[in-house]
Design an enzyme around this catalytic site. Structure first.
Site, mmCIF file in Angstrom:
data_model
loop_
_atom_site.group_PDB
_atom_site.id
_atom_site.type_symbol
_atom_site.label_atom_id
_atom_site.label_comp_id
_atom_site.label_asym_id
_atom_site.label_seq_id
_atom_site.Cartn_x
_atom_site.Cartn_y
_atom_site.Cartn_z
ATOM 1 C CG ASP A 1 -15.099 4.761 1.775
ATOM 2 O OD1 ASP A 1 -15.014 4.171 2.877
ATOM 3 O OD2 ASP A 1 -16.186 4.914 1.195
ATOM 4 C CB ALA A 2 -12.347 -0.065 -0.380
HETATM 5 O O1 LIG Z 1 -12.915 2.718 6.978
HETATM 6 P P1 LIG Z 1 -11.601 2.057 7.325
HETATM 7 O O2 LIG Z 1 -11.169 2.311 8.719
HETATM 8 O O3 LIG Z 1 -10.528 2.357 6.335
HETATM 9 O O4 LIG Z 1 -11.807 0.461 7.233
HETATM 10 P P2 LIG Z 1 -13.103 -0.326 6.750
HETATM 11 O O5 LIG Z 1 -12.806 -1.789 6.845
HETATM 12 O O6 LIG Z 1 -14.319 0.171 7.472
HETATM 13 O O7 LIG Z 1 -13.176 0.041 5.221
HETATM 14 P P3 LIG Z 1 -14.342 0.709 4.364
HETATM 15 O O8 LIG Z 1 -15.166 1.602 5.188
HETATM 16 O O9 LIG Z 1 -13.660 1.278 3.162
HETATM 17 O O10 LIG Z 1 -15.223 -0.513 3.936
HETATM 18 C C1 LIG Z 1 -14.747 -1.379 2.922
HETATM 19 C C2 LIG Z 1 -15.323 -2.758 3.065
HETATM 20 O O11 LIG Z 1 -14.863 -3.498 1.931
HETATM 21 C C3 LIG Z 1 -13.956 -4.514 2.335
HETATM 22 N N1 LIG Z 1 -12.769 -4.429 1.500
HETATM 23 C C4 LIG Z 1 -12.032 -3.311 1.286
HETATM 24 N N2 LIG Z 1 -10.975 -3.585 0.522
HETATM 25 C C5 LIG Z 1 -11.037 -4.893 0.248
HETATM 26 C C6 LIG Z 1 -10.218 -5.762 -0.486
HETATM 27 O O12 LIG Z 1 -9.098 -5.342 -1.055
HETATM 28 N N3 LIG Z 1 -10.580 -7.043 -0.581
HETATM 29 C C7 LIG Z 1 -11.702 -7.476 0.007
HETATM 30 N N4 LIG Z 1 -12.525 -6.732 0.736
HETATM 31 C C8 LIG Z 1 -12.199 -5.435 0.859
HETATM 32 C C9 LIG Z 1 -13.591 -4.245 3.776
HETATM 33 O O13 LIG Z 1 -13.329 -5.442 4.475
HETATM 34 C C10 LIG Z 1 -14.819 -3.513 4.288
HETATM 35 O O14 LIG Z 1 -15.797 -4.453 4.673
HETATM 36 MG MG LIG Z 2 -14.980 2.112 7.247
#
Ligand SMILES: O=P(O)(O)OP(=O)(O)OP(=O)(O)OC[C@H]1O[C@@H](n2cnc3c(O)ncnc32)[C@H](O)[C@@H]1O
Ligand SMILES: [Mg+2]
Length: 254
Positions: A119-120
């Protein structure tokens, strides 16, 4: 078949009959077939299988590519949850840790495999750390359809006139041996930069084109994947996770 009851055939008679038969038609004693040596079991999560399989609890291709690359030295098979038919998990919590745990549990419960979730998010100083756990849906708050490009557009619009451009990208990884694993492995990473005024670069994903790293004089989207991995929030977390998995799940292996 005529089966005599033990009462009508005393044990001695049965033995005599057996010995008479074996004298008239001697049978070779079969040699026991040697059992193959057991395969080295690399993980208590997949007994009998030498290659451990882990489901990656994410539908984000950018994350998958980065995690697969950084975790490759583990020698485990990382399988994207989508290829196993695991649906997207809910992410209803207020912290990255809780959401990562929820995603990992969900993927492990659906697949029966150990799971790693990520989660990011982007935490902008001028917005008190928002959008944080709601980063993925940022654009939808402002009426745009959900997409990386719209997230970037919404962020730049919201930061018009904001002089403090400081922001952090954060990543929390959680690994579970099973959906009910009481001892999750947790690793975090964090990188601080400045939000640009226009997108720059075409590599990476998400907010990479607006995440400027003063140490490089470039955005993440201008860096090759291996350089991003070496310095990013996800790269930091993944290296810590790699060490944890080696220590806790694969002890004794090089
Ligand atoms: O939950 P999952 O399925 O893993 O995929 P997600 O894209 O929904 O991922 P998150 O819920 O963790 O949301 C993280 C947001 O931050 C962005 N993000 C995550 N890592 C990043 C990175 O290394 N560089 C730029 N943006 C990032 C990503 O595109 C998402 O909009
Ligand atoms: Mg997500």
């Amino acid at each position: 078949m005529n089966v005599r009851s033990p009462k009508s055939t005393p044990p001695s008679a049965a033995l005599r009959k057996k010995s008479t038969t074996s004298k008239s038609t001697p049978k070779p004693i079969p040699k026991p077939t040697p059992k193959p040596p057991p395969k080295p079991n690399r993980c208590p999560c997949s007994p009998g299988d030498s290659t451990m399989q882990i489901v990656l609890a994410s539908g984000n291709r950018g994350k998958l590519a980065e995690l697969q690359s950084t975790l490759a030295p583990l020698g485990v098979e990382l399988i994207a949850q989508g290829t196993l038919g695991v649906p997207e998990a809910e992410e209803p919590h207020h912290t990255f840790l809780e959401n990562a745990l929820a995603k990992a549990r969900h993927a492990s419960a659906h697949s029966g495999l150990p799971a790693i979730a990520d989660d990011a998010g982007l935490c902008v100083d001028a917005f008190g750390g928002q959008p944080g756990v709601t980063t993925a849906d940022y654009a939808t708050r402002f009426g745009y359809p959900k997409s990386d490009a719209n997230n970037v557009r919404a962020l730049l619009e919201q930061m018009q006139g904001v002089e403090d451009r400081r922001a952090s990208m954060v990543c929390t990884l959680v690994a579970l041996r099973s959906a009910t694993d009481p001892e999750p492995l947790v690793a975090t990473g964090r990188v601080t930069g400045l939000i640009t005024r226009t997108p720059v670069g075409d590599q990476g994903f998400g907010f990479d084109p607006v995440m400027f790293l003063p140490a490089f004089g470039k955005t993440f989207a201008e860096l090759p994947t291996d350089v991003k991995n070496a310095h990013s929030h996800r790269g930091q977390a993944a290296r810590t996770m790699l060490a944890l998995i080696r220590e806790r799940w694969l002890p004794g292996l090089p």
